[in-house]
Motif scaffolding. Sequence first.
Motif, PDB file in Angstrom:
ATOM      1  N   UNK A  62       0.812  -1.217   0.000  1.00  0.00           N
ATOM      2  CA  UNK A  62       0.000   0.000   0.000  1.00  0.00           C
ATOM      3  C   UNK A  62       0.848   1.271   0.000  1.00  0.00           C
ATOM      4  N   UNK A  63       2.062   1.170  -0.474  1.00  0.00           N
ATOM      5  CA  UNK A  63       2.935   2.349  -0.473  1.00  0.00           C
ATOM      6  C   UNK A  63       2.351   3.522  -1.267  1.00  0.00           C
ATOM      7  N   UNK A  64       1.713   3.297  -2.410  1.00  0.00           N
ATOM      8  CA  UNK A  64       1.144   4.450  -3.127  1.00  0.00           C
ATOM      9  C   UNK A  64       0.132   5.224  -2.278  1.00  0.00           C
ATOM     10  N   UNK A  65      -0.744   4.515  -1.556  1.00  0.00           N
ATOM     11  CA  UNK A  65      -1.721   5.217  -0.713  1.00  0.00           C
ATOM     12  C   UNK A  65      -1.019   6.012   0.377  1.00  0.00           C
ATOM     13  N   UNK A  66       0.032   5.449   0.957  1.00  0.00           N
ATOM     14  CA  UNK A  66       0.772   6.165   1.999  1.00  0.00           C
ATOM     15  C   UNK A  66       1.398   7.440   1.457  1.00  0.00           C
ATOM     16  N   UNK A  67       2.012   7.315   0.311  1.00  0.00           N
ATOM     17  CA  UNK A  67       2.690   8.481  -0.264  1.00  0.00           C
ATOM     18  C   UNK A  67       1.672   9.549  -0.653  1.00  0.00           C
ATOM     19  N   UNK A  68       0.562   9.121  -1.240  1.00  0.00           N
ATOM     20  CA  UNK A  68      -0.473  10.081  -1.642  1.00  0.00           C
ATOM     21  C   UNK A  68      -1.122  10.731  -0.424  1.00  0.00           C
ATOM     22  N   UNK A  69      -1.132  10.051   0.710  1.00  0.00           N
ATOM     23  CA  UNK A  69      -1.722  10.617   1.923  1.00  0.00           C
ATOM     24  C   UNK A  69      -0.842  11.700   2.536  1.00  0.00           C
ATOM     25  N   UNK A  70       0.375  11.811   2.049  1.00  0.00           N
ATOM     26  CA  UNK A  70       1.256  12.848   2.573  1.00  0.00           C
ATOM     27  C   UNK A  70       2.157  12.384   3.700  1.00  0.00           C
ATOM     28  N   UNK A  71       2.229  11.071   3.918  1.00  0.00           N
ATOM     29  CA  UNK A  71       3.151  10.568   4.930  1.00  0.00           C
ATOM     30  C   UNK A  71       4.578  10.858   4.472  1.00  0.00           C
ATOM     31  N   UNK A  72       5.335  11.535   5.325  1.00  0.00           N
ATOM     32  CA  UNK A  72       6.703  11.895   4.974  1.00  0.00           C
ATOM     33  C   UNK A  72       7.671  10.769   5.307  1.00  0.00           C
ATOM     34  N   UNK A  73       7.494  10.183   6.480  1.00  0.00           N
ATOM     35  CA  UNK A  73       8.472   9.222   6.965  1.00  0.00           C
ATOM     36  C   UNK A  73       7.830   7.861   7.153  1.00  0.00           C
ATOM     37  N   UNK A  74       8.383   6.851   6.496  1.00  0.00           N
ATOM     38  CA  UNK A  74       7.885   5.479   6.547  1.00  0.00           C
ATOM     39  C   UNK A  74       8.724   4.717   7.559  1.00  0.00           C
ATOM     40  N   UNK A  75       8.127   4.432   8.702  1.00  0.00           N
ATOM     41  CA  UNK A  75       8.898   3.917   9.831  1.00  0.00           C
ATOM     42  C   UNK A  75       8.778   2.404   9.950  1.00  0.00           C
ATOM     43  N   UNK A  76       9.916   1.746   9.996  1.00  0.00           N
ATOM     44  CA  UNK A  76       9.972   0.300  10.228  1.00  0.00           C
ATOM     45  C   UNK A  76      10.237   0.088  11.712  1.00  0.00           C
ATOM     46  N   UNK A  77       9.415  -0.741  12.356  1.00  0.00           N
ATOM     47  CA  UNK A  77       9.593  -1.035  13.782  1.00  0.00           C
ATOM     48  C   UNK A  77      10.589  -2.188  13.932  1.00  0.00           C
ATOM     49  N   UNK A  78      11.348  -2.191  15.050  1.00  0.00           N
ATOM     50  CA  UNK A  78      12.183  -3.364  15.277  1.00  0.00           C
ATOM     51  C   UNK A  78      13.591  -3.082  15.738  1.00  0.00           C
ATOM     52  N   UNK A  79      13.734  -2.261  16.795  1.00  0.00           N
ATOM     53  CA  UNK A  79      15.089  -1.982  17.271  1.00  0.00           C
ATOM     54  C   UNK A  79      15.719  -3.173  17.982  1.00  0.00           C
ATOM     55  N   UNK A  80      14.931  -4.183  18.308  1.00  0.00           N
ATOM     56  CA  UNK A  80      15.510  -5.396  18.893  1.00  0.00           C
ATOM     57  C   UNK A  80      15.649  -6.501  17.846  1.00  0.00           C
ATOM     58  N   UNK A  81      15.400  -6.188  16.602  1.00  0.00           N
ATOM     59  CA  UNK A  81      15.526  -7.179  15.531  1.00  0.00           C
ATOM     60  C   UNK A  81      16.985  -7.279  15.078  1.00  0.00           C
ATOM     61  N   UNK A  82      17.282  -8.372  14.381  1.00  0.00           N
ATOM     62  CA  UNK A  82      18.652  -8.627  13.929  1.00  0.00           C
ATOM     63  C   UNK A  82      19.026  -7.734  12.757  1.00  0.00           C
ATOM     64  N   UNK A  83      20.307  -7.646  12.524  1.00  0.00           N
ATOM     65  CA  UNK A  83      20.797  -6.874  11.384  1.00  0.00           C
ATOM     66  C   UNK A  83      20.262  -7.450  10.081  1.00  0.00           C
ATOM     67  N   UNK A  84      20.158  -8.767   9.995  1.00  0.00           N
ATOM     68  CA  UNK A  84      19.637  -9.399   8.786  1.00  0.00           C
ATOM     69  C   UNK A  84      18.198  -8.958   8.519  1.00  0.00           C
ATOM     70  N   UNK A  85      17.351  -8.930   9.582  1.00  0.00           N
ATOM     71  CA  UNK A  85      15.961  -8.488   9.418  1.00  0.00           C
ATOM     72  C   UNK A  85      15.932  -7.027   8.966  1.00  0.00           C
ATOM     73  N   UNK A  86      16.689  -6.184   9.650  1.00  0.00           N
ATOM     74  CA  UNK A  86      16.654  -4.752   9.336  1.00  0.00           C
ATOM     75  C   UNK A  86      17.106  -4.509   7.902  1.00  0.00           C
ATOM     76  N   UNK A  87      18.195  -5.161   7.506  1.00  0.00           N
ATOM     77  CA  UNK A  87      18.703  -4.944   6.160  1.00  0.00           C
ATOM     78  C   UNK A  87      17.740  -5.443   5.089  1.00  0.00           C
TER      79      UNK A  87
END
Length: 638
Positions: free
Chosen positions: A235-260
Amino acid sequence: MQSSGTVELLAPAGTWEALVAAVDAGADAVYLGGKRFNMRLHRRDANFDDDALARAVAFTRARGVRLYVTVNNLISEAELPALRAYLAFLQELGPDALIIQDPCLLELAREEGLTLPLHASVMMNTHNEAAVRTLQDYGVTRVVFNREMTLAQLTLIRERTGIELEYFVHGDMCVAHSGQCLHSGVVFGQSSNRGRCLKPCRWPYGFTAAGTPLAAERDPGPYKLALKDMCLYLHLPQLIQAGVLSFKIEGRMRTADFVGRVTGLYRRAIDRYLADPAGYTADQAEWRELHASRARDFSTCYAFGNPGAAAVDFSGAREPRFFSQAVKEVSAAAPAAGLPAGGEGAARPRALLTVRVADMAALAAAYDNGADVAYVGGEAFKPARPWTLADIAAAVKMAEARGAALVVTTPRVTAERECGELAALLKSLEEIRPHGVMVSNAGMLRLAGELTSLPLYADFSFNLFNSLTARWLKNLGVCRATAALEATGTQAAAMAAASPLPLEMVVHGPLEAMVMDYCLPRALLGNGAPAGLCREVCQGGDFALTDSAGESHAVKVDQYCRNHVLFARDLCLAGRLAPLAAVGVGAFRIEGQHYDAGHVGEVVAAYRRELDRAAAPEAPAFAPRPVGIGVFRYEASR
């Protein structure tokens, strides 16, 4: 329409390896925390010490990537000196922004001349235009909005305020409103507002309606609050059209492999869309890769409306792990830790006894048994109905006939529609003239200040944890504020001693562990009704969740269809008032909105006697539910 360079992909980093992976995968910005004042504090091997923070700023700056530091805990009074020193360090370091929760940061930013941009964390529970305008007055440039808000609501607020929108697009979500969940903090002393949530929402629960367990053929599974992970890749097009500036991924306790991996997938999709919006389609191979590597199943959560049961994995089959198990809540006979000395014989002003009630009969019982102030309004829990203007006018007359006061309250959560309705109420109160308005969030505080000349009171939902936040409330026109329900006796006493505002404490009653837009009765009793179609199965109002320790948590449904999960035991601090009064707590509150008039009268009378003589403990034996001392068993809420 956003364009290239105006859409930010924001990745998490709990370790140096994750930071490198996020940057290598194409993140525009990374957020991370230090070793203190940070919402991810369970693991000692995660987060960045001061040296690592300095290296992280240099590393990202050299690569043209923005770096935001989370300073997003509630701050206790004792922690304020260390926080000042930490802010001075961060100011010198110069990250691209700080992500904050506690309003004391707004006060400190002005006091210390902080020039770093401030972003409001999702923990600030921001969900209306008036709240955004208040934050903007204090220099906040970006808001991470409530996860319960839809993209349409976000668009409206952005157009009206111009605020930068940050929105979670991927990862673990909470079922309760962020910043308003107290379950872990009260039961374990491990606060979800201070980075130590033990996730009671991931426990298995049974469900009863009117005391009858849910029939096996209707029970979808034990994990009734286990929200699926957010995923908006499709649903990225809807997010961008809605004016969302920053697309935030949750997961500061996730592994480097997941984040990458996740960052790379979203990077490529965003770039493809911005390069050719009309010709864009989601890459199905990448979607299959994302889906195959998921931890939990995916949901779009509230982005396109309330998802209801579709966002919950009742089976729990894909839960990665459980942080805790259900335990029995402590009884009122348990010792309270660290209450200050003082009490009988100590000189102090007379403290007020306040009580919140649900109807006129309970209001009369409260006044007749010694309440100085009564609160009415706010949430009306079914089958009760909301207070009308005529009710409030009659209540004012009742209060004045008894030489008492009546204050009208507002709900803990107020979306835009509700703000409109409450604005009309506030204008009417100018004529009815109750003795004050108690507000529950920054938006309602602003509206009440603009629309009435009545005294303003701040409720516990502001999570008041220190004297600087009290000063912030005072500067915004508040004349008395309620301490956070997670503040222990020690922490409340320290705050009261330093507060520039008279403080109130909730000392008795059924307290809410969680507030959710997710409706359990509709999910479990609605006979498969699609989201948005309500069969009003909640009208009976007698529902409960039972955890694996055998504790029963009543579930109350308000007039906005929000669900409120109560603790198993009612808070009871009778016998522990004197030392708190001695350090300056000016009012003690009974949350009596779930009691009938008879119980309200008995509880108020007992606390009246206790306050008047400040003598031996007298734990009420008449409460309709078991009683305990909540977070007062702990020296400090961590």
